[in-house]
Enzyme design. Sequence first.
Site, PDB file in Angstrom:
ATOM      1  CB  CYS A   2      -7.606 -14.024 -12.034  1.00  0.00           C
ATOM      2  SG  CYS A   2      -8.771 -15.164 -11.266  1.00  0.00           S
ATOM      3  NE  ARG A  27      -3.724  -9.226 -10.553  1.00  0.00           N
ATOM      4  CZ  ARG A  27      -4.349  -8.007 -10.983  1.00  0.00           C
ATOM      5  NH1 ARG A  27      -3.578  -6.883 -11.128  1.00  0.00           N
ATOM      6  NH2 ARG A  27      -5.713  -8.023 -11.222  1.00  0.00           N
ATOM      7  CD1 TRP A  74      -6.464 -16.353  -5.390  1.00  0.00           C
ATOM      8  CD2 TRP A  74      -8.604 -15.363  -5.431  1.00  0.00           C
ATOM      9  NE1 TRP A  74      -7.073 -15.963  -4.225  1.00  0.00           N
ATOM     10  CE2 TRP A  74      -8.284 -15.422  -4.049  1.00  0.00           C
ATOM     11  CE3 TRP A  74      -9.991 -15.028  -5.783  1.00  0.00           C
ATOM     12  CZ2 TRP A  74      -8.872 -15.138  -2.973  1.00  0.00           C
ATOM     13  CZ3 TRP A  74     -10.736 -14.602  -4.653  1.00  0.00           C
ATOM     14  CH2 TRP A  74     -10.319 -14.538  -3.411  1.00  0.00           C
ATOM     15  CG  ASN A 100      -8.268 -11.536 -14.892  1.00  0.00           C
ATOM     16  OD1 ASN A 100      -8.001 -12.685 -14.866  1.00  0.00           O
ATOM     17  ND2 ASN A 100      -7.367 -10.579 -14.486  1.00  0.00           N
ATOM     18  N   GLY A 101     -12.497 -12.033 -13.611  1.00  0.00           N
ATOM     19  CA  GLY A 101     -14.076 -11.368 -13.271  1.00  0.00           C
ATOM     20  C   GLY A 101     -14.917 -12.631 -13.302  1.00  0.00           C
ATOM     21  CD  GLU A 484      -3.843  -1.978   8.611  1.00  0.00           C
ATOM     22  OE1 GLU A 484      -5.036  -2.093   8.443  1.00  0.00           O
ATOM     23  OE2 GLU A 484      -2.892  -2.249   7.728  1.00  0.00           O
ATOM     24  CE  LYS A 488      -1.824  -5.381   6.895  1.00  0.00           C
ATOM     25  NZ  LYS A 488      -2.375  -4.434   6.053  1.00  0.00           N
ATOM     26  CD  GLU A 491      -4.185  -8.483   5.407  1.00  0.00           C
ATOM     27  OE1 GLU A 491      -3.576  -7.711   6.014  1.00  0.00           O
ATOM     28  OE2 GLU A 491      -4.641  -8.462   4.193  1.00  0.00           O
ATOM     29  CG  HIS A 507     -19.109  -2.453  27.052  1.00  0.00           C
ATOM     30  ND1 HIS A 507     -19.960  -2.225  28.047  1.00  0.00           N
ATOM     31  CD2 HIS A 507     -18.368  -1.488  26.790  1.00  0.00           C
ATOM     32  CE1 HIS A 507     -19.805  -1.003  28.402  1.00  0.00           C
ATOM     33  NE2 HIS A 507     -18.846  -0.352  27.903  1.00  0.00           N
ATOM     34  CE  LYS A 606      -1.438  -4.901  -2.913  1.00  0.00           C
ATOM     35  NZ  LYS A 606      -1.299  -4.346  -1.421  1.00  0.00           N
TER      36      LYS A 606
HETATM   37  C1  F6R Z   1      -5.170  -5.646   3.678  1.00  0.00           C
HETATM   38  C2  F6R Z   1      -5.643  -5.238   2.256  1.00  0.00           C
HETATM   39  C3  F6R Z   1      -6.926  -5.115   1.807  1.00  0.00           C
HETATM   40  C4  F6R Z   1      -7.129  -4.154   1.139  1.00  0.00           C
HETATM   41  C5  F6R Z   1      -8.466  -3.954   0.555  1.00  0.00           C
HETATM   42  C6  F6R Z   1      -9.125  -2.957  -0.333  1.00  0.00           C
HETATM   43  O1  F6R Z   1      -3.675  -5.712   3.931  1.00  0.00           O
HETATM   44  O2  F6R Z   1      -4.589  -4.960   1.627  1.00  0.00           O
HETATM   45  O3  F6R Z   1      -7.729  -5.422   3.113  1.00  0.00           O
HETATM   46  O4  F6R Z   1      -6.822  -2.940   1.578  1.00  0.00           O
HETATM   47  O5  F6R Z   1      -9.025  -5.061  -0.550  1.00  0.00           O
HETATM   48  O6  F6R Z   1      -8.107  -2.600  -1.421  1.00  0.00           O
HETATM   49  P1  F6R Z   1      -7.869  -1.461  -2.216  1.00  0.00           P
HETATM   50  O7  F6R Z   1      -7.253  -0.428  -1.297  1.00  0.00           O
HETATM   51  O8  F6R Z   1      -6.948  -1.690  -3.296  1.00  0.00           O
HETATM   52  O9  F6R Z   1      -9.267  -0.777  -2.730  1.00  0.00           O
END
Ligand code: F6R
Length: 611
Positions: A2, A27, A74, A100-101, A484, A488, A491, A507, A606
């Site tokens: 949020c 976000r 959110w 937020n929270g 990773e 990507k 996501e 395995h 985000k």
């Molecule tokens: C994936 C992504 C998330 C963040 C994770 C940690 O693309 O962005 O997996 O890496 O939420 O976020 P931070 O680095 O801000 O602690």
Amino acid sequence: MCGIVGYVGFRPARDILLHGLERLEYRGYDSAGYALQYNNSLVIRKCVGRVTDLAAMDPGEGARATAGIAHTRWATHGEPSTENAHPHTDSSGRIALVHNGIIENYKSLKDRLKARGEVFVSETDTEVLTKLIGLELEAGGNLLSAVKRALSGVRGAYGIAVVSADEPSTLVAARYGSPLVVGIGEGENIVASDVAAIVAHTRDVVYLEEGELVEITTRAVHSHGSDPRMIRERMTHVDWNLSEIEKDGFAHYMLKEIHSQPESLRNAFRGRLDMSEGTAHLGGLNMTPERMKQIRRIIITACGTSWHAALIGKYILESMARIPVDVEYASEFRYRDPVIGEDTVALVVSQSGETADTLAALRLARRKGASCYGIVNVVGSTIARETDAGVYIHAGPEIGVASTKAFTSQVMILSLIGLALGRARGTVSRSEGIALANAIQEVPDKVETILGRAGEIKDLAREFTYASNFLYLGRGVNYPVALEGALKLKEISYIHAEGYPAAEMKHGPIALIDDLMPVAVIAVRDAAYDKIVSNIQEVKARKGRILAVATEGDSDIRHHAQWVIEVPEVADQLTPLLTVVPLQLLAYYVAVARGCDIDKPRNLAKSVTVE
Ligand code: F6R
């Protein structure tokens, strides 16, 4: 997660609030709303959907308001709906709040309020807090004191902004576990959950402390929280400019951020490499060579993509500094009773510096006596402030929800730490250090070369548009790159993808391989090359379709793989900085071809400031 914006000043508040919400769209959110203070009343509009939908709503007299609060929600408690969208009001309708929270004890508070005859229109925890504040206000005092009393009864995390129809040109804001920052202007002030909503107006900001409560008027910000120092003394200057948070002609933030990696990587090592001694100087770490020699154990904790960078850090630090390294998911670490001693160093990796689980892991490590160091992007964020010392990665604002440039900069910083520790502990010789420092300096140009092949990767991506599963394999330092690459893809394209250490495949996951299963293999010419070629054979024997990320000029690999993307040669421990780039581009172009919303992938936020 949020987003909150609040404004009090002399300009039309609605425009500033809507503009601020647009800046926070990255976000992630599902509904939006605002409350404007005008002529001793509140004008509230909210809707499910985008900020543009909110902007299309007629504000009536609210268009003339010069103070107000706004929010992008959110969903956590209750589905996305107009009723659940913020702001929420108390039963008199004269105060409005954005939050937020999560209020953890909302259920018991709600039951108590219901028993007193309060009627709720939403399913949210936020409405409970709003009603509590309303009741406190009825009991006496001003908005500030009512908010203070109400907050003393709630448990959980909050960043809030509140307005009252009866206290014109005044906002009350408070934070506990969810960030808030106040932008200080001339005759106007703006509060937000993220500086991105503020920088268009002022770059002088004050980050609220944990547990701090402030009253914001046109002329002043008064703190009534844990740190009563004059707020102006705590002012810091944000060095991000507006162009850094615009798309600069790229179709999406993610693409812009992928392409900005040569620059963000240069910023990560700029001024930190010592070419004559073959080491790195990381002033922020504040660690003497003697201290570096004493470290017996390192724990790196993080979430998501940052966790993948941390895992690469394990390979780098163990091989260069010969220190045992454990990498922990912050969400697991925080609920265990980990064994930590005073000779343990905890490295906390976070782009945002606000991830709730990572922050909790940091606090736990500190309580148990570890020295804690941050590897953080957002300057002034909570993790950056709560660590003993640390290194900023200087990647600039990362807006795309899928992290790209922060990942490579985190890996770069971990490489610099490995170099500094290795040299201090004598596990890396001067000549090896000089060779590595030179190799580091060449990385940005090599990333540029890969980016020059984006067109090739875009064409290749069409092959995979209709894939429903994808496997990513790597070994050694490129195993986390496989994780990773898979993250990507899932996501942003919503294709199911798994990353695996290549030899683990037999395995279990090998059962999945058939002629419909694309398998991306990181097969650069490093120490693991021969082994990975054997793993490729195993996939091929099951008719799997192989896409290899290989070293430039490796003609052999073309006999084994159906598609090859080349990356320049580089020192083994730096290969992730190159091999991840084609995988970022692949995920991006597959998602574009599938018509996905790249910068706002479904269900993702985000910055995950709730656990
Ligand atoms: C994936 C992504 C998330 C963040 C994770 C940690 O693309 O962005 O997996 O890496 O939420 O976020 P931070 O680095 O801000 O602690």
